[in-house]
Design a protein around this motif. Sequence first.
Motif, PDB file in Angstrom:
ATOM      1  N   THR A 106       0.839  -1.172   0.000  1.00 22.50           N
ATOM      2  CA  THR A 106       0.000   0.000   0.000  1.00 22.50           C
ATOM      3  C   THR A 106       0.884   1.234   0.000  1.00 22.50           C
ATOM      4  O   THR A 106       1.833   1.319   0.771  1.00 22.50           O
ATOM      5  N   HIS A 107       0.568   2.171  -0.874  1.00 18.88           N
ATOM      6  CA  HIS A 107       1.272   3.450  -0.927  1.00 18.88           C
ATOM      7  C   HIS A 107       0.335   4.475  -0.302  1.00 18.88           C
ATOM      8  O   HIS A 107      -0.718   4.768  -0.854  1.00 18.88           O
ATOM      9  N   MET A 108       0.732   5.001   0.846  1.00 24.95           N
ATOM     10  CA  MET A 108      -0.112   5.965   1.553  1.00 24.95           C
ATOM     11  C   MET A 108       0.483   7.356   1.401  1.00 24.95           C
ATOM     12  O   MET A 108       1.656   7.580   1.717  1.00 24.95           O
ATOM     13  N   LYS A 109      -0.331   8.277   0.904  1.00 25.90           N
ATOM     14  CA  LYS A 109       0.113   9.657   0.725  1.00 25.90           C
ATOM     15  C   LYS A 109       0.379  10.300   2.086  1.00 25.90           C
ATOM     16  O   LYS A 109      -0.331  10.055   3.051  1.00 25.90           O
ATOM     17  N   THR A 110       1.403  11.098   2.144  1.00 23.50           N
ATOM     18  CA  THR A 110       1.736  11.862   3.340  1.00 23.50           C
ATOM     19  C   THR A 110       2.037  13.294   2.909  1.00 23.50           C
ATOM     20  O   THR A 110       2.005  13.604   1.719  1.00 23.50           O
ATOM     21  N   SER A 111       2.350  14.127   3.860  1.00 20.05           N
ATOM     22  CA  SER A 111       2.763  15.495   3.529  1.00 20.05           C
ATOM     23  C   SER A 111       4.209  15.731   3.944  1.00 20.05           C
ATOM     24  O   SER A 111       4.636  16.865   4.099  1.00 20.05           O
ATOM     25  N   PHE A 112       4.970  14.664   4.113  1.00 20.72           N
ATOM     26  CA  PHE A 112       6.372  14.777   4.529  1.00 20.72           C
ATOM     27  C   PHE A 112       7.229  15.109   3.312  1.00 20.72           C
ATOM     28  O   PHE A 112       7.421  14.282   2.440  1.00 20.72           O
ATOM     29  N   GLN A 113       7.754  16.330   3.292  1.00 15.31           N
ATOM     30  CA  GLN A 113       8.553  16.766   2.153  1.00 15.31           C
ATOM     31  C   GLN A 113      10.028  16.936   2.489  1.00 15.31           C
ATOM     32  O   GLN A 113      10.842  17.031   1.590  1.00 15.31           O
ATOM     33  N   ASN A 114      10.360  16.941   3.761  1.00 16.64           N
ATOM     34  CA  ASN A 114      11.722  17.249   4.168  1.00 16.64           C
ATOM     35  C   ASN A 114      12.310  16.051   4.922  1.00 16.64           C
ATOM     36  O   ASN A 114      11.840  15.705   6.009  1.00 16.64           O
ATOM     37  N   LEU A 115      13.330  15.456   4.347  1.00 16.80           N
ATOM     38  CA  LEU A 115      13.962  14.273   4.930  1.00 16.80           C
ATOM     39  C   LEU A 115      14.532  14.558   6.313  1.00 16.80           C
ATOM     40  O   LEU A 115      14.376  13.765   7.239  1.00 16.80           O
ATOM     41  N   PHE A 116      15.171  15.703   6.492  1.00 12.86           N
ATOM     42  CA  PHE A 116      15.788  16.064   7.763  1.00 12.86           C
ATOM     43  C   PHE A 116      14.753  16.064   8.884  1.00 12.86           C
ATOM     44  O   PHE A 116      14.960  15.493   9.951  1.00 12.86           O
ATOM     45  N   GLY A 135       9.093  12.119  -5.605  1.00 11.06           N
ATOM     46  CA  GLY A 135       9.336  13.333  -6.379  1.00 11.06           C
ATOM     47  C   GLY A 135       8.691  14.564  -5.772  1.00 11.06           C
ATOM     48  O   GLY A 135       9.043  15.682  -6.111  1.00 11.06           O
ATOM     49  N   GLN A 136       7.719  14.344  -4.873  1.00 10.96           N
ATOM     50  CA  GLN A 136       7.032  15.460  -4.217  1.00 10.96           C
ATOM     51  C   GLN A 136       6.987  15.289  -2.704  1.00 10.96           C
ATOM     52  O   GLN A 136       7.163  16.238  -1.971  1.00 10.96           O
ATOM     53  N   VAL A 137       6.691  14.082  -2.245  1.00 10.70           N
ATOM     54  CA  VAL A 137       6.587  13.785  -0.818  1.00 10.70           C
ATOM     55  C   VAL A 137       7.141  12.389  -0.545  1.00 10.70           C
ATOM     56  O   VAL A 137       7.353  11.599  -1.462  1.00 10.70           O
ATOM     57  N   TYR A 138       7.350  12.118   0.744  1.00  9.43           N
ATOM     58  CA  TYR A 138       7.744  10.768   1.154  1.00  9.43           C
ATOM     59  C   TYR A 138       6.473   9.961   1.404  1.00  9.43           C
ATOM     60  O   TYR A 138       5.741  10.214   2.349  1.00  9.43           O
ATOM     61  N   GLU A 139       6.203   9.001   0.508  1.00 11.10           N
ATOM     62  CA  GLU A 139       5.053   8.119   0.665  1.00 11.10           C
ATOM     63  C   GLU A 139       5.405   7.020   1.650  1.00 11.10           C
ATOM     64  O   GLU A 139       6.544   6.557   1.700  1.00 11.10           O
ATOM     65  N   LEU A 140       4.412   6.589   2.393  1.00 10.60           N
ATOM     66  CA  LEU A 140       4.587   5.442   3.276  1.00 10.60           C
ATOM     67  C   LEU A 140       4.223   4.201   2.479  1.00 10.60           C
ATOM     68  O   LEU A 140       3.103   4.088   1.967  1.00 10.60           O
ATOM     69  N   ILE A 141       5.177   3.292   2.334  1.00  7.75           N
ATOM     70  CA  ILE A 141       4.931   2.051   1.596  1.00  7.75           C
ATOM     71  C   ILE A 141       5.015   0.906   2.589  1.00  7.75           C
ATOM     72  O   ILE A 141       6.020   0.731   3.278  1.00  7.75           O
ATOM     73  N   VAL A 142       3.938   0.141   2.664  1.00  7.68           N
ATOM     74  CA  VAL A 142       3.859  -0.928   3.652  1.00  7.68           C
ATOM     75  C   VAL A 142       2.925  -2.015   3.155  1.00  7.68           C
ATOM     76  O   VAL A 142       1.984  -1.744   2.418  1.00  7.68           O
ATOM     77  N   ASP A 143       3.209  -3.247   3.530  1.00  6.11           N
ATOM     78  CA  ASP A 143       2.282  -4.344   3.301  1.00  6.11           C
ATOM     79  C   ASP A 143       1.459  -4.474   4.574  1.00  6.11           C
ATOM     80  O   ASP A 143       1.956  -4.966   5.596  1.00  6.11           O
ATOM     81  N   ILE A 144       0.239  -3.993   4.528  1.00  3.71           N
ATOM     82  CA  ILE A 144      -0.596  -3.919   5.726  1.00  3.71           C
ATOM     83  C   ILE A 144      -0.815  -5.281   6.370  1.00  3.71           C
ATOM     84  O   ILE A 144      -0.912  -5.390   7.591  1.00  3.71           O
ATOM     85  N   PRO A 148      -1.968   0.616  15.512  1.00  5.98           N
ATOM     86  CA  PRO A 148      -2.476   0.559  14.133  1.00  5.98           C
ATOM     87  C   PRO A 148      -1.777   1.556  13.220  1.00  5.98           C
ATOM     88  O   PRO A 148      -1.242   2.569  13.675  1.00  5.98           O
ATOM     89  N   ILE A 149      -1.819   1.285  11.942  1.00  6.47           N
ATOM     90  CA  ILE A 149      -1.135   2.124  10.959  1.00  6.47           C
ATOM     91  C   ILE A 149      -1.632   3.568  10.997  1.00  6.47           C
ATOM     92  O   ILE A 149      -0.848   4.506  10.846  1.00  6.47           O
ATOM     93  N   GLU A 150      -2.928   3.774  11.230  1.00  8.94           N
ATOM     94  CA  GLU A 150      -3.467   5.133  11.300  1.00  8.94           C
ATOM     95  C   GLU A 150      -2.854   5.899  12.468  1.00  8.94           C
ATOM     96  O   GLU A 150      -2.527   7.082  12.354  1.00  8.94           O
ATOM     97  N   SER A 151      -2.695   5.234  13.600  1.00  8.97           N
ATOM     98  CA  SER A 151      -2.065   5.863  14.767  1.00  8.97           C
ATOM     99  C   SER A 151      -0.597   6.154  14.492  1.00  8.97           C
ATOM    100  O   SER A 151      -0.070   7.192  14.913  1.00  8.97           O
ATOM    101  N   PHE A 152       0.068   5.253  13.802  1.00  6.59           N
ATOM    102  CA  PHE A 152       1.471   5.435  13.437  1.00  6.59           C
ATOM    103  C   PHE A 152       1.634   6.703  12.601  1.00  6.59           C
ATOM    104  O   PHE A 152       2.470   7.566  12.906  1.00  6.59           O
ATOM    105  N   ILE A 153       0.815   6.832  11.568  1.00  6.01           N
ATOM    106  CA  ILE A 153       0.899   8.004  10.691  1.00  6.01           C
ATOM    107  C   ILE A 153       0.578   9.268  11.478  1.00  6.01           C
ATOM    108  O   ILE A 153       1.236  10.299  11.317  1.00  6.01           O
TER     109      ILE A 153
END
Length: 127
Positions: free
Chosen positions: A5-15, A61-70, A78-83
Amino acid sequence: MSHFTHMKTSFQNLFYLEKALNRLNIEFKQQQTAAESEELSTTNLVIPQSNGYDIEFAWNGQVYELIVDISFWEQPYPIESFIDKVSKQYAGEVIIGESHKMGFQPVKYQQNVDGSNTVVLERWNQK
């Protein structure tokens, strides 16, 4: 059969993402992606799991997506709490980091019982 699963996030800055994971005591490692030129290579973050199905924050290319096999999720919540936890911490790190660039210093950073965070900043006039 696994389904990533590729979950959209708003994380744009690696640091700031790294700082947020560190503050949450989530162990991760950096993983360089191969690209034709060194200028195009990116750094992803991998959170190892004991079952071998790691969690990854991958740059799209725009944000850091969360990629996970649920179906192989092995975290204590739960994954929602993690995010949610990572998002709140990331936001705090961005506020502190960007405010610091404008001359503000953090005076207090508090994680509240209700799950929210309180950040108090100050800046002295240079006159």
